[in-house]
Motif scaffolding. Structure first.
Motif: not given
Length: 178
Positions: A81-99
């Protein structure tokens, strides 16, 4: 930089921390919970994505809605949130799950059928797929009445289409050529 690249970097950093702490599964579940709420709750998404709402207010909102998050995940979300990357959160969750899935040798499988499948059928299918692929299987069942009958199985990036709809399409193409 694309949203997918950003998400991959953030997910990778979180994964390294989670692996050191042995909490990858817990963090994946928490991050997916946040992503699901973002997808389902329009008001929450609107507030989180709004540019004029202060970061601190967004962080407090996340803390209020998700009180039981692991401290590492809470700090991660505050950083996002501090870095203004909240729109990428769903993709972060998907990438993290893949890892996490790669590290634990889990193959996500999505079975789509015309009607809901029984637990016994899903268990048998899961067992057979595990024996065939020699991996642990995380099975998800979706219903799509357009298939008419049969199954469509998505194994990672491979798709096995044994649906009646596909068979009818193939028959139609075959008849056109004849």
């Amino acid at each position: 930089m694309s949203e997918q690249t950003i998400a991959r970097r953030y997910a990778s950093a979180l994964f390294h921390i989670a692996r050191e702490q042995g909490t990858a599964g817990e963090l994946a579940a928490g991050l997916e919970r946040v992503s699901n709420v973002l997808a389902d709750d329009r008001d929450f998404r609107r507030v989180l994505y709004h540019q004029l709402i202060p970061v601190r207010a967004k962080q407090k909102l996340v803390d209020t809605i998700f009180p039981g998050l692991a401290p590492v995940l809470k700090n991660f979300l505050h950083l996002v949130l501090a870095r203004g990357r909240e729109r990428a959160l769903p993709e972060m969750a998907a990438q993290f799950r893949r890892l996490v899935d790669q590290a634990e040798h889990i193959l996500p499988v999505e079975v789509t059928s015309a009607t809901p499948l029984g637990e016994d059928i899903l268990a048998g299918l899961k067992e057979r797929l595990a024996a065939t692929t020699r991996q642990h299987i995380r099975l998800a069942n979706r219903v799509n009445p357009d298939l008419i009958g049969g199954l469509m199985i998505r194994l990672g990036d491979r798709v096995l289409d044994a649906s009646l709809k596909k068979k009818l399409e193939l028959l139609g193409e075959h008849l056109k050529k004849a």
